[in-house]
Design an enzyme around this catalytic site. Structure first.
Site, PDB file in Angstrom:
ATOM      1  N   ASP A  86       0.699  -1.625  -0.031  1.00 57.92           N
ATOM      2  CA  ASP A  86      -0.056  -0.122  -0.022  1.00 57.92           C
ATOM      3  C   ASP A  86       1.024   0.954   0.257  1.00 57.92           C
ATOM      4  O   ASP A  86      -0.030   2.361  -0.376  1.00 57.92           O
ATOM      5  CB  ASP A  86      -0.823  -0.063   0.890  1.00 57.92           C
ATOM      6  CG  ASP A  86      -2.038  -0.944   1.444  1.00 57.92           C
ATOM      7  OD1 ASP A  86      -2.118  -1.307   0.166  1.00 57.92           O
ATOM      8  OD2 ASP A  86      -1.470  -2.297   1.810  1.00 57.92           O
ATOM      9  N   LYS A  96       1.679  -3.140   4.541  1.00 58.84           N
ATOM     10  CA  LYS A  96       0.660  -3.266   3.916  1.00 58.84           C
ATOM     11  C   LYS A  96      -0.204  -3.829   4.506  1.00 58.84           C
ATOM     12  O   LYS A  96      -1.210  -3.231   5.691  1.00 58.84           O
ATOM     13  CB  LYS A  96       1.798  -4.651   3.513  1.00 58.84           C
ATOM     14  CG  LYS A  96       2.436  -4.975   2.538  1.00 58.84           C
ATOM     15  CD  LYS A  96       3.143  -5.828   2.071  1.00 58.84           C
ATOM     16  CE  LYS A  96       1.509  -7.356   2.144  1.00 58.84           C
ATOM     17  NZ  LYS A  96       1.444  -6.766   0.904  1.00 58.84           N
ATOM     18  N   GLY A  98      -3.739  -3.558   2.944  1.00 56.38           N
ATOM     19  CA  GLY A  98      -5.005  -2.829   3.001  1.00 56.38           C
ATOM     20  C   GLY A  98      -6.246  -3.817   2.228  1.00 56.38           C
ATOM     21  O   GLY A  98      -7.349  -3.507   2.246  1.00 56.38           O
ATOM     22  N   GLU A 105       0.360 -13.387   5.064  1.00 55.56           N
ATOM     23  CA  GLU A 105       1.272 -12.091   4.338  1.00 55.56           C
ATOM     24  C   GLU A 105       2.767 -12.129   4.807  1.00 55.56           C
ATOM     25  O   GLU A 105       3.725 -12.055   4.350  1.00 55.56           O
ATOM     26  CB  GLU A 105       0.571 -10.825   3.596  1.00 55.56           C
ATOM     27  CG  GLU A 105      -0.168 -10.462   2.437  1.00 55.56           C
ATOM     28  CD  GLU A 105      -0.311  -9.241   1.963  1.00 55.56           C
ATOM     29  OE1 GLU A 105      -0.995  -9.192   0.472  1.00 55.56           O
ATOM     30  OE2 GLU A 105      -0.641  -8.348   2.442  1.00 55.56           O
TER      31      GLU A 105
HETATM   32  C1  5RP Z   1      -2.990  -6.871   0.596  1.00 52.46           C
HETATM   33  C2  5RP Z   1      -2.123  -6.111   0.709  1.00 52.46           C
HETATM   34  C3  5RP Z   1      -2.151  -5.878  -1.258  1.00 52.46           C
HETATM   35  O1  5RP Z   1      -0.377  -6.247  -1.151  1.00 52.46           O
HETATM   36  C4  5RP Z   1      -1.472  -4.061  -1.049  1.00 52.46           C
HETATM   37  O2  5RP Z   1      -3.642  -4.013  -0.630  1.00 52.46           O
HETATM   38  C5  5RP Z   1      -2.107  -3.805  -2.223  1.00 52.46           C
HETATM   39  O3  5RP Z   1      -2.492  -3.913  -2.528  1.00 52.46           O
HETATM   40  P1  5RP Z   1      -3.149  -3.639  -4.645  1.00 52.46           P
HETATM   41  O4  5RP Z   1      -1.515  -4.262  -4.848  1.00 52.46           O
HETATM   42  O5  5RP Z   1      -4.374  -3.948  -4.748  1.00 52.46           O
HETATM   43  O6  5RP Z   1      -2.948  -2.022  -4.504  1.00 52.46           O
HETATM   44  O7  5RP Z   1      -1.404  -5.654   1.887  1.00 52.46           O
HETATM   45  O8  5RP Z   1      -3.210  -7.113   2.092  1.00 52.46           O
END
Ligand code: 5RP
Length: 233
Positions: A86, A96, A98, A105
């Site tokens: 993010d 991270k 989002g 992760e």
């Molecule tokens: C999920 C995450 C994603 O990696 C982060 O939100 C980025 O997402 P995107 O590639 O859709 O922008 O941390 O938990």
């Protein structure tokens, strides 16, 4: 859609890190999706890898594309993890979560020999914190934990944080993560000292994990309209 080409180009550049025989952690989100799709194409052409998913969402995607998955518990080494972010700050420190998958992760990225972050230029920031920092908390006592998280943020040097419980998409119900927990989105504005904030958050009982990834990413690939910029740490 905005940033689509950049995300795609970042994912394509990450394919250079993939080798036959690897065990690969698959991230979650729209950028990681491009990587899973490219990987699936290579697998169809004969690439031999096995993968571990960081979320139920990615598990469904990988299965639908014929990407071989193995249970995390059966793995003694993960060679590579490719995931989005993010925000990417100085030194490759990340926000991270989002997509609410931060716990798995982080476990998988931290267990990997090499984490490659794929992202678009909008996520590349000089100071972390414009994106609300996700903090995963146990359902037990979450209202008190939220207050303690607020306190921890203030004590770590964040001036006027706002802590918000994340709702499930299109619902008034609280979001429940793959691990059965809730997410606090912490609006910080700026996080002047991410390591200090991380330490304060980790000290709050009820906090399962926070979305600050410090010293985990080794490569950050920022996709551009025409290619990718690669930063190694
Ligand atoms: C999920 C995450 C994603 O990696 C982060 O939100 C980025 O997402 P995107 O590639 O859709 O922008 O941390 O938990």
């Amino acid at each position: 859609m905005a940033y689509e080409t950049e995300k795609q180009n970042a994912a394509a550049a990450a394919m250079d890190y993939v080798e036959d025989g690897m065990t690969i952690g698959l991230g979650t989100g729209s950028t990681a999706k491009f990587f899973v799709e490219l990987l699936a194409d290579e697998i169809a052409d004969g690439l031999l890898v096995r993968c571990i998913e960081t979320s139920e969402q990615t598990r469904a995607l990988a299965r639908s594309l014929g990407v071989p998955l193995i249970p995390f518990e059966q793995v003694d080494r993960i060679h590579l993890t490719v995931d989005g972010a993010d925000e990417v700050g100085p030194g490759g420190v990340l926000i991270k979560g989002g997509g609410a998958a931060l716990l798995r992760e982080k476990i998988i990225a931290n267990a990997s020999d090499h984490m490659v972050v794929i992202t678009d230029p909008s996520k590349d920031v000089a100071v972390l914190g414009a994106f609300p920092l996700p903090v995963e908390v146990t359902p037990f006592g979450y209202t008190i934990t939220a207050k303690k998280v607020h306190e921890a943020l203030v004590n770590s040097g964040i001036e006027r944080p706002r802590v918000e419980l994340r709702k499930a998409p299109q619902s008034l119900d609280l979001l429940v993560t793959d691990g059965g927990n809730h997410i606090l989105d912490c609006h910080c504005g700026e996080i002047p000292d991410p390591a200090r904030t991380a330490a304060y958050l980790s000290g709050v009982p009820g906090v399962v994990e926070h979305g600050l990834f410090i010293g985990i990413a080794r490569t950050v690939i920022i996709g551009t309209e025409t290619g990718a910029r690669i930063i190694e740490y």
